[in-house]
Design a protein around this motif. Sequence first.
Motif, PDB file in Angstrom:
ATOM      1  N   THR A 129      -2.782  75.381   9.028  1.00 21.20           N
ATOM      2  CA  THR A 129      -3.986  76.071   9.503  1.00 21.20           C
ATOM      3  C   THR A 129      -5.101  75.078   9.843  1.00 21.20           C
ATOM      4  O   THR A 129      -5.795  75.237  10.845  1.00 21.20           O
ATOM      5  N   LEU A 130      -5.261  74.061   9.028  1.00 22.38           N
ATOM      6  CA  LEU A 130      -6.380  73.124   9.243  1.00 22.38           C
ATOM      7  C   LEU A 130      -5.993  71.926  10.109  1.00 22.38           C
ATOM      8  O   LEU A 130      -6.865  71.198  10.584  1.00 22.38           O
ATOM      9  N   GLY A 131      -4.700  71.713  10.301  1.00 25.06           N
ATOM     10  CA  GLY A 131      -4.237  70.654  11.209  1.00 25.06           C
ATOM     11  C   GLY A 131      -4.663  69.269  10.766  1.00 25.06           C
ATOM     12  O   GLY A 131      -4.620  68.938   9.577  1.00 25.06           O
ATOM     13  N   ALA A 132      -5.116  68.466  11.750  1.00 30.33           N
ATOM     14  CA  ALA A 132      -5.459  67.063  11.463  1.00 30.33           C
ATOM     15  C   ALA A 132      -6.592  66.956  10.450  1.00 30.33           C
ATOM     16  O   ALA A 132      -6.696  65.954   9.737  1.00 30.33           O
ATOM     17  N   ALA A 133      -7.450  67.981  10.387  1.00 34.29           N
ATOM     18  CA  ALA A 133      -8.553  67.947   9.408  1.00 34.29           C
ATOM     19  C   ALA A 133      -7.985  67.805   8.004  1.00 34.29           C
ATOM     20  O   ALA A 133      -8.595  67.188   7.129  1.00 34.29           O
ATOM     21  N   TYR A 134      -6.808  68.371   7.783  1.00 34.92           N
ATOM     22  CA  TYR A 134      -6.149  68.264   6.476  1.00 34.92           C
ATOM     23  C   TYR A 134      -5.246  67.016   6.432  1.00 34.92           C
ATOM     24  O   TYR A 134      -5.292  66.230   5.487  1.00 34.92           O
ATOM     25  N   SER A 135      -4.420  66.874   7.469  1.00 32.93           N
ATOM     26  CA  SER A 135      -3.372  65.835   7.433  1.00 32.93           C
ATOM     27  C   SER A 135      -3.918  64.416   7.328  1.00 32.93           C
ATOM     28  O   SER A 135      -3.339  63.580   6.642  1.00 32.93           O
ATOM     29  N   GLU A 136      -5.025  64.177   8.029  1.00 35.10           N
ATOM     30  CA  GLU A 136      -5.536  62.795   8.067  1.00 35.10           C
ATOM     31  C   GLU A 136      -5.989  62.319   6.679  1.00 35.10           C
ATOM     32  O   GLU A 136      -5.507  61.288   6.192  1.00 35.10           O
ATOM     33  N   PRO A 137      -6.866  63.061   5.984  1.00 35.29           N
ATOM     34  CA  PRO A 137      -7.216  62.611   4.624  1.00 35.29           C
ATOM     35  C   PRO A 137      -6.037  62.712   3.657  1.00 35.29           C
ATOM     36  O   PRO A 137      -5.896  61.875   2.752  1.00 35.29           O
ATOM     37  N   ALA A 138      -5.149  63.702   3.849  1.00 38.73           N
ATOM     38  CA  ALA A 138      -3.983  63.836   2.963  1.00 38.73           C
ATOM     39  C   ALA A 138      -3.097  62.603   3.053  1.00 38.73           C
ATOM     40  O   ALA A 138      -2.487  62.190   2.062  1.00 38.73           O
ATOM     41  N   ALA A 139      -3.023  62.005   4.258  1.00 35.13           N
ATOM     42  CA  ALA A 139      -2.158  60.834   4.451  1.00 35.13           C
ATOM     43  C   ALA A 139      -2.596  59.684   3.539  1.00 35.13           C
ATOM     44  O   ALA A 139      -1.753  58.914   3.049  1.00 35.13           O
ATOM     45  N   ASP A 140      -3.897  59.572   3.287  1.00 33.63           N
ATOM     46  CA  ASP A 140      -4.371  58.490   2.407  1.00 33.63           C
ATOM     47  C   ASP A 140      -3.941  58.732   0.958  1.00 33.63           C
ATOM     48  O   ASP A 140      -3.545  57.803   0.257  1.00 33.63           O
ATOM     49  N   VAL A 141      -4.033  59.991   0.517  1.00 35.30           N
ATOM     50  CA  VAL A 141      -3.610  60.325  -0.857  1.00 35.30           C
ATOM     51  C   VAL A 141      -2.091  60.153  -0.974  1.00 35.30           C
ATOM     52  O   VAL A 141      -1.592  59.528  -1.919  1.00 35.30           O
ATOM     53  N   ARG A 142      -1.369  60.682   0.005  1.00 34.25           N
ATOM     54  CA  ARG A 142       0.102  60.595  -0.042  1.00 34.25           C
ATOM     55  C   ARG A 142       0.568  59.141   0.048  1.00 34.25           C
ATOM     56  O   ARG A 142       1.528  58.753  -0.620  1.00 34.25           O
ATOM     57  N   GLY A 143      -0.120  58.364   0.867  1.00 33.83           N
ATOM     58  CA  GLY A 143       0.238  56.943   1.003  1.00 33.83           C
ATOM     59  C   GLY A 143       0.040  56.221  -0.320  1.00 33.83           C
ATOM     60  O   GLY A 143       0.866  55.390  -0.730  1.00 33.83           O
ATOM     61  N   TYR A 144      -1.038  56.542  -1.004  1.00 34.38           N
ATOM     62  CA  TYR A 144      -1.304  55.892  -2.297  1.00 34.38           C
ATOM     63  C   TYR A 144      -0.227  56.301  -3.311  1.00 34.38           C
ATOM     64  O   TYR A 144       0.282  55.451  -4.061  1.00 34.38           O
ATOM     65  N   ILE A 145       0.134  57.578  -3.315  1.00 36.13           N
ATOM     66  CA  ILE A 145       1.164  58.044  -4.262  1.00 36.13           C
ATOM     67  C   ILE A 145       2.502  57.346  -3.965  1.00 36.13           C
ATOM     68  O   ILE A 145       3.199  56.909  -4.876  1.00 36.13           O
ATOM     69  N   SER A 146       2.850  57.218  -2.689  1.00 36.14           N
ATOM     70  CA  SER A 146       4.098  56.517  -2.341  1.00 36.14           C
ATOM     71  C   SER A 146       4.054  55.078  -2.820  1.00 36.14           C
ATOM     72  O   SER A 146       5.042  54.553  -3.360  1.00 36.14           O
ATOM     73  N   TYR A 147       2.907  54.450  -2.636  1.00 34.25           N
ATOM     74  CA  TYR A 147       2.749  53.054  -3.069  1.00 34.25           C
ATOM     75  C   TYR A 147       2.934  52.945  -4.590  1.00 34.25           C
ATOM     76  O   TYR A 147       3.677  52.096  -5.084  1.00 34.25           O
ATOM     77  N   VAL A 148       2.284  53.849  -5.331  1.00 32.55           N
ATOM     78  CA  VAL A 148       2.370  53.826  -6.795  1.00 32.55           C
ATOM     79  C   VAL A 148       3.807  54.048  -7.242  1.00 32.55           C
ATOM     80  O   VAL A 148       4.312  53.386  -8.156  1.00 32.55           O
ATOM     81  N   LYS A 149       4.495  54.995  -6.574  1.00 37.26           N
ATOM     82  CA  LYS A 149       5.859  55.324  -6.991  1.00 37.26           C
ATOM     83  C   LYS A 149       6.849  54.223  -6.610  1.00 37.26           C
ATOM     84  O   LYS A 149       7.935  54.135  -7.200  1.00 37.26           O
ATOM     85  N   SER A 150       6.483  53.412  -5.630  1.00 43.35           N
ATOM     86  CA  SER A 150       7.406  52.341  -5.201  1.00 43.35           C
ATOM     87  C   SER A 150       7.320  51.120  -6.107  1.00 43.35           C
ATOM     88  O   SER A 150       8.165  50.237  -6.058  1.00 43.35           O
ATOM     89  N   LYS A 151       6.264  51.086  -6.952  1.00 47.60           N
ATOM     90  CA  LYS A 151       6.091  49.917  -7.823  1.00 47.60           C
ATOM     91  C   LYS A 151       7.058  50.020  -9.009  1.00 47.60           C
ATOM     92  O   LYS A 151       7.268  51.105  -9.535  1.00 47.60           O
ATOM     93  N   PRO A 152       7.623  48.893  -9.441  1.00 44.36           N
ATOM     94  CA  PRO A 152       8.493  48.951 -10.621  1.00 44.36           C
ATOM     95  C   PRO A 152       7.718  49.465 -11.841  1.00 44.36           C
ATOM     96  O   PRO A 152       6.546  49.130 -12.004  1.00 44.36           O
ATOM     97  N   ALA A 153       8.382  50.280 -12.683  1.00 43.15           N
ATOM     98  CA  ALA A 153       7.696  50.896 -13.846  1.00 43.15           C
ATOM     99  C   ALA A 153       7.251  49.829 -14.840  1.00 43.15           C
ATOM    100  O   ALA A 153       7.873  48.806 -14.980  1.00 43.15           O
TER     101      ALA A 153
END
Length: 230
Positions: free
Chosen positions: A206-230
Amino acid sequence: MSTVKLSIIKPSVNNMTARVFLRAAGIPFSEHDVFGQTRQPDFLARNPAHLTPMIEDTGLPKGALWESCAIMQYFCNKHGLEQFYPKDPAKRAMIDSAMFYLIGTFYPYLARATYPMLGFPQYPGEVGHSEADATSKETARKAAVEALAEPLEVFRTFYMGDAPFIGGDKPSIADIRLAATLEFLAVIDYPLPDWAKRYVASMEETLGAAYSEPAADVRGYISYVKSKPA
Ligand SMILES: N[C@@H](CCC(=O)N[C@@H](CS)C(=O)NCC(=O)O)C(=O)O
């Protein structure tokens, strides 16, 4: 019209909330990444709480405003954005209640459940912030994970009911706050119920890029955190 200044930290869902809202509402603003700067004298002089998101706008009594929900309420009031924040007192009360319930009940559980994995500091007085051993900290974190299900279900059964959003047919500011918040649960692979998965997808659609663009920063950070060895 002078442009609103928005100070943000990109990996944060509190910040994602304001970032999504300002884009969705079409409010002109400039965005400033203040990662690592919130406790510097210049920032503290403007915002002694050192919290982001923060907006600076002419007309604000102290020049600056923080708290994601207050920021959204302010702009809705200022520009009459009824589609996000209905004027009718009873309908508005439901939006306010959902946001207070999120900030006061759901978010503290979510922070305790996810912040250790996100590498964010926990709050003084909590087990995760204390000198307790790793096992005790993990027991406390798991208790917070377990506590998430009940308030999450309340958003569906009480605030949404048969409607797709807390706002009814269209997303309200409470929906922006809730959907952004749910993004953090990916860091612990929380088993979101199907309705919540569909809900976040509908918000993004519904919100399109207004949602996706800031979400990409949060999702990117989560991917980065999860890719780091525990
Ligand atoms: N309840 C607030 C929470 C704001 C908050 O915790 N902001 C954090 C980022 S998630 C922050 O700016 N921390 C920086 C600091 O405390 O120096 C909101 O919804 O805006």
